[in-house]
Design a protein around this motif. Sequence first.
Motif, mmCIF file in Angstrom:
data_model
loop_
_atom_site.group_PDB
_atom_site.id
_atom_site.type_symbol
_atom_site.label_atom_id
_atom_site.label_comp_id
_atom_site.label_asym_id
_atom_site.label_seq_id
_atom_site.Cartn_x
_atom_site.Cartn_y
_atom_site.Cartn_z
ATOM 1 N N GLY A 1 39.420 33.092 -7.968
ATOM 2 C CA GLY A 1 39.680 32.769 -9.367
ATOM 3 C C GLY A 1 39.761 31.278 -9.603
ATOM 4 N N GLY A 2 40.398 30.952 -10.697
ATOM 5 C CA GLY A 2 40.475 29.565 -11.124
ATOM 6 C C GLY A 2 39.280 29.216 -11.985
ATOM 7 N N LEU A 3 39.536 28.629 -13.146
ATOM 8 C CA LEU A 3 38.466 28.248 -14.057
ATOM 9 C C LEU A 3 38.618 26.793 -14.453
ATOM 10 N N ALA A 4 37.508 26.142 -14.711
ATOM 11 C CA ALA A 4 37.518 24.750 -15.171
ATOM 12 C C ALA A 4 36.516 24.604 -16.305
ATOM 13 N N LEU A 5 36.960 23.973 -17.381
ATOM 14 C CA LEU A 5 36.098 23.642 -18.509
ATOM 15 C C LEU A 5 36.177 22.133 -18.697
ATOM 16 N N LEU A 6 35.039 21.466 -18.722
ATOM 17 C CA LEU A 6 34.961 20.005 -18.817
ATOM 18 C C LEU A 6 34.134 19.627 -20.031
ATOM 19 N N TRP A 7 34.522 18.538 -20.738
ATOM 20 C CA TRP A 7 33.727 18.100 -21.876
ATOM 21 C C TRP A 7 33.914 16.616 -22.151
ATOM 22 N N MET A 8 32.972 16.076 -22.933
ATOM 23 C CA MET A 8 32.939 14.661 -23.288
ATOM 24 C C MET A 8 33.604 14.447 -24.650
ATOM 25 N N ASN A 9 33.900 13.188 -24.967
ATOM 26 C CA ASN A 9 34.533 12.831 -26.237
ATOM 27 C C ASN A 9 33.721 13.241 -27.458
ATOM 28 N N GLU A 10 32.398 13.303 -27.350
ATOM 29 C CA GLU A 10 31.547 13.646 -28.484
ATOM 30 C C GLU A 10 31.767 15.070 -28.978
ATOM 31 N N VAL A 11 32.379 15.878 -28.148
ATOM 32 C CA VAL A 11 32.631 17.280 -28.476
ATOM 33 C C VAL A 11 34.131 17.462 -28.661
ATOM 34 N N SER A 12 34.508 18.123 -29.745
ATOM 35 C CA SER A 12 35.919 18.431 -29.972
ATOM 36 C C SER A 12 36.153 19.897 -29.610
ATOM 37 N N ILE A 13 37.027 20.124 -28.629
ATOM 38 C CA ILE A 13 37.312 21.490 -28.190
ATOM 39 C C ILE A 13 38.806 21.756 -28.295
ATOM 40 N N SER A 14 39.136 22.872 -28.940
ATOM 41 C CA SER A 14 40.513 23.374 -28.968
ATOM 42 C C SER A 14 40.526 24.674 -28.182
ATOM 43 N N VAL A 15 41.385 24.758 -27.186
ATOM 44 C CA VAL A 15 41.518 25.998 -26.428
ATOM 45 C C VAL A 15 42.438 26.919 -27.222
ATOM 46 N N LEU A 16 41.912 28.087 -27.592
ATOM 47 C CA LEU A 16 42.656 29.053 -28.386
ATOM 48 C C LEU A 16 43.489 29.977 -27.505
ATOM 49 N N SER A 17 42.912 30.388 -26.381
ATOM 50 C CA SER A 17 43.631 31.235 -25.422
ATOM 51 C C SER A 17 42.874 31.189 -24.098
ATOM 52 N N SER A 18 43.559 31.648 -23.060
ATOM 53 C CA SER A 18 42.914 31.691 -21.751
ATOM 54 C C SER A 18 43.572 32.768 -20.905
ATOM 55 N N SER A 19 42.841 33.171 -19.881
ATOM 56 C CA SER A 19 43.345 34.141 -18.905
ATOM 57 C C SER A 19 42.643 33.831 -17.586
ATOM 58 N N HIS A 20 42.859 34.656 -16.590
ATOM 59 C CA HIS A 20 42.157 34.470 -15.319
ATOM 60 C C HIS A 20 40.657 34.727 -15.464
ATOM 61 N N ASN A 21 40.255 35.366 -16.583
ATOM 62 C CA ASN A 21 38.858 35.740 -16.744
ATOM 63 C C ASN A 21 38.113 35.000 -17.850
ATOM 64 N N PHE A 22 38.806 34.218 -18.664
ATOM 65 C CA PHE A 22 38.079 33.509 -19.712
ATOM 66 C C PHE A 22 38.890 32.344 -20.276
ATOM 67 N N ASP B 1 38.905 30.780 -24.107
ATOM 68 C CA ASP B 1 38.409 30.981 -25.466
ATOM 69 C C ASP B 1 38.665 29.713 -26.272
ATOM 70 N N THR B 2 37.633 29.213 -26.961
ATOM 71 C CA THR B 2 37.727 27.918 -27.614
ATOM 72 C C THR B 2 37.170 27.922 -29.033
ATOM 73 N N SER B 3 37.533 26.876 -29.745
ATOM 74 C CA SER B 3 36.895 26.504 -31.001
ATOM 75 C C SER B 3 36.265 25.138 -30.746
ATOM 76 N N ILE B 4 34.976 25.003 -31.059
ATOM 77 C CA ILE B 4 34.232 23.786 -30.753
ATOM 78 C C ILE B 4 33.651 23.202 -32.023
ATOM 79 N N THR B 5 33.739 21.884 -32.140
ATOM 80 C CA THR B 5 33.053 21.164 -33.209
ATOM 81 C C THR B 5 32.202 20.081 -32.564
ATOM 82 N N TYR B 6 30.921 20.088 -32.952
ATOM 83 C CA TYR B 6 29.980 19.099 -32.429
ATOM 84 C C TYR B 6 29.018 18.707 -33.544
ATOM 85 N N LYS B 7 28.975 17.421 -33.830
ATOM 86 C CA LYS B 7 28.102 16.882 -34.878
ATOM 87 C C LYS B 7 28.267 17.641 -36.195
#
Length: 110
Positions: free
Chosen positions: A33-54, A56-62
């Motif tokens: 297990g273990g998850l990693a999500l990586l992103w750059m400043n150009e992308v705005s990501i809010s993590v809404l929820s998470s578990s061992h299997n996912f 879940d995000t809201s993303i804004t880009y351009k």
Amino acid sequence: METKNSDEKVLKDLEEIPFDHHFLVSPHSPGGGGLALLWMNEVSISVLSSSHNFIDTSITYKGTSFNATFTYGEPEVSKRQQVWDQISLLGQGRNGPWMLTGDFNEILDS
């Protein structure tokens, strides 16, 4: 991505990768297990929820916003339906675009 490593090891390894932000889900057992999500400043990501299997995000880009769920499906067959049920619940109240991506550990057609 599935990390299979402690958060400390993942963060140490990420020092060499030029991403501005990250979100980690710790492994549920050594080497599993273990998850990693990586992103750059150009992308705005809010993590809404998470578990061992996912994650879940809201993303804004351009100026465009959408939901995205990054998935690592349950390797144990008897627990897969539970993960599908959780993901289905996430989508019930959504009206806009929603991207699902990842390793679902399911075979749809052989």
